[in-house]
Design an enzyme around this catalytic site. Structure first.
Site, PDB file in Angstrom:
ATOM      1  CB  CYS A   1      -7.377  -9.386   3.024  1.00  0.00           C
ATOM      2  SG  CYS A   1      -8.187  -9.950   1.541  1.00  0.00           S
TER       3      CYS A   1
ATOM      4  CD  GLN B   1      -2.971  -1.055   0.086  1.00  0.00           C
ATOM      5  OE1 GLN B   1      -3.095  -0.046  -0.614  1.00  0.00           O
ATOM      6  NE2 GLN B   1      -3.694  -2.138  -0.120  1.00  0.00           N
TER       7      GLN B   1
HETATM    8  N1  7TS Z   1      -0.287  -6.570   1.914  1.00  0.00           N
HETATM    9  C1  7TS Z   1      -1.134  -5.528   1.930  1.00  0.00           C
HETATM   10  C2  7TS Z   1      -0.941  -4.419   2.913  1.00  0.00           C
HETATM   11  C3  7TS Z   1      -2.184  -5.493   1.013  1.00  0.00           C
HETATM   12  O1  7TS Z   1      -3.033  -4.468   1.032  1.00  0.00           O
HETATM   13  C4  7TS Z   1      -2.344  -6.558   0.087  1.00  0.00           C
HETATM   14  C5  7TS Z   1      -3.505  -6.626  -0.867  1.00  0.00           C
HETATM   15  C6  7TS Z   1      -1.407  -7.597   0.106  1.00  0.00           C
HETATM   16  C7  7TS Z   1      -0.398  -7.574   1.035  1.00  0.00           C
HETATM   17  C8  7TS Z   1      -1.457  -8.732  -0.871  1.00  0.00           C
HETATM   18  O2  7TS Z   1      -1.142  -8.286  -2.147  1.00  0.00           O
HETATM   19  P1  7TS Z   1      -1.269  -9.277  -3.415  1.00  0.00           P
HETATM   20  O3  7TS Z   1      -1.081  -8.386  -4.585  1.00  0.00           O
HETATM   21  O4  7TS Z   1      -0.196 -10.291  -3.270  1.00  0.00           O
HETATM   22  O5  7TS Z   1      -2.634  -9.875  -3.336  1.00  0.00           O
HETATM   23  N2  7TS Z   1      -4.622  -5.902  -0.443  1.00  0.00           N
HETATM   24  C9  7TS Z   1      -5.874  -5.997  -0.931  1.00  0.00           C
HETATM   25  C10 7TS Z   1      -6.914  -5.220  -0.434  1.00  0.00           C
HETATM   26  O6  7TS Z   1      -6.822  -4.418   0.461  1.00  0.00           O
HETATM   27  N3  7TS Z   1      -8.046  -5.527  -1.116  1.00  0.00           N
HETATM   28  O7  7TS Z   1      -7.759  -6.477  -2.003  1.00  0.00           O
HETATM   29  C11 7TS Z   1      -6.405  -6.770  -1.907  1.00  0.00           C
END
Ligand code: 7TS
Length: 402
Positions: A358, A197
């Site tokens: 999540c 983020q």
């Molecule tokens: N860490 C954080 C802080 C996140 O917001 C997310 C995904 C992930 C890890 C995982 O990322 P990915 O690209 O490997 O899936 N966050 C979100 C969310 O807030 N809504 O959908 C996905």
């Protein structure tokens, strides 16, 4: 800001203009990224690293050029410190597996925080179960700010790794990573920062932050899905065993013994996500042309504007009121279920997320099971926030009346 760069905004939702308020989940793609990938598939596609024909040499050049772009994007010291993964989740799993195998012994401790996404919780649970180690949790206060005093008390010579998010995907809190890194290093622990983020929204300097690992997802920084980045300090990555075995990650293979390739390829087994890496390169170029500082300023304006407007609504509770926040606003409304609200707003053309986001432990902290979240990207405008607030007010009126 630059909304015209994103073709999706020419489409409509239920005949209405699309108001996209879910960039924290995934960001929309500018034409430069879409075109770059289409052009690569149409005219330049070939494998990387393993062939001498022209297409392959050109694809390898673009693939490795992106590594240099990522290095500069994070201000890492060397290209060897940049590993391509499928995303943030895979990058964390890679570190949990490889760092865990090399460095975690029974009785060791890993610290995470109460505000982590499931992706920065579960890999550590798998690791501590496997190694007989322990997971400890840094709490946050009612404003959504990490309790650094509690963190200090949790730190000890047993702590081997601190894994925290830079920006919470629910509370929006921007954590003081430099300070946390200093505290972790004081007990000789390493620090991993989940940048999913933060990478899309602010300038990152891994050397200034002095973090050992930093990772992010391409799809949240306006690039393609299926691609992410793991930054790790060279000495640490060299001391870690490979995560997966296969092509590209080897130096020599015999049935008796295999030797591994040098960094970064040691951690990139198999034919990689070639077009996705090249698309990521286009996304980074795009962000650098606009400037991360300009994006941060724009999104902070949106955040402050939306926070002020939201606070005017009766029965609203904003989750996360830290002084330093990223462009994320999560809230609940008295007597209104998040799912009902999201369904109503979807029919007005507004995309936003509801549910546990999540981060079930964050929901548990507030004694709820679900919340509503809007999050902003560089393409959002104050007019969209006005429209969202107007629709929200209508929804509240209607639902409370029923
Ligand atoms: N860490 C954080 C802080 C996140 O917001 C997310 C995904 C992930 C890890 C995982 O990322 P990915 O690209 O490997 O899936 N966050 C979100 C969310 O807030 N809504 O959908 C996905």
């Amino acid at each position: 800001m630059r909304k015209e760069d994103f073709p999706i905004f020419k489409t409509s939702v239920y005949g209405l203009p699309l108001v996209y308020l879910d960039s924290a989940a995934t960001a929309q793609k500018p034409s430069v990224v879409i075109d770059k990938m289409t052009n690569f598939y149409q005219s330049h596609y070939g494998t990387v690293h393993r062939a001498i024909y022209k297409l392959s040499k050109e694809a390898t050049f673009q693939y490795e050029e992106t590594r240099s772009l990522v290095r500069a994007f994070l201000n890492a010291d060397k290209n060897e410190e940049i590993i391509f993964t499928r995303g943030t989740t895979e990058a964390i799993n890679l570190v949990a597996y490889s760092f865990g195998k090399a460095f975690i012994q029974p009785g060791d401790e890993i610290l995470i925080s109460e505000m982590e996404h499931h992706s920065n919780i579960v890999p550590w649970q798998l690791l501590v179960e496997d190694r007989g180690a322990r997971l400890k949790v840094i709490p946050f206060d009612e404003r959504g700010v990490l309790d650094l005093k509690a963190f200090e008390k949790l730190l000890s010579s047993k702590t081997k790794l601190v894994a925290v998010t830079h920006i919470s995907n629910v509370l929006g809190t921007i954590n003081p990573i430099k300070e946390i890194a200093k505290m972790a290093h004081a007990v000789n622990a390493k620090i991993l920062v989940d940048g999913a983020q933060s990478a899309p929204h602010m300038k990152i300097d891994v050397q200034d932050l002095d973090v050992d690992f930093y990772l992010f997802s391409g799809h949240k920084i306006y690039g393609p899905t299926g691609i992410g980045v793991l930054y790790g300090k060279e000495a640490l990555l060299n001391a870690m065993p490979p995560y997966q075995g296969g092509g590209d990650m080897i130096e020599t293979v015999t049935f008796e013994k295999t030797t591994y390739n040098v960094l970064p390829l040691k951690f990139e087994a198999g034919t990689p996500m070639i077009a996705e890496v090249i698309g990521l390169g286009a996304a980074i170029r795009y962000l650098q042309n606009i400037g991360l500082e300009a994006i941060y300023t724009h999104e902070q304006e949106l955040l402050n504007y939306a926070t002020k407007k939201l606070k005017e609504i009766n029965g609203i509770h904003i989750l996360g009121n830290a002084d330093k926040k990223g462009a994320i606003l999560t809230f609940t409304l008295e007597k209104i279920h998040p799912l009902d609200l999201a369904t109503f707003l979807d029919l007005q053309g507004i995309s936003m997320r509801t549910g546990h986001l999540c981060a079930q432990p964050v929901m548990r902290h507030f004694g709820i099971s679900s919340a509503i979240r809007v999050s902003f990207g560089l393409y959002n405008t104050k007019e969209e926030i006005d429209y969202f607030i107007e629709c929200l007010k209508k929804a509240v009126e209607k639902m409370l009346w029923i």
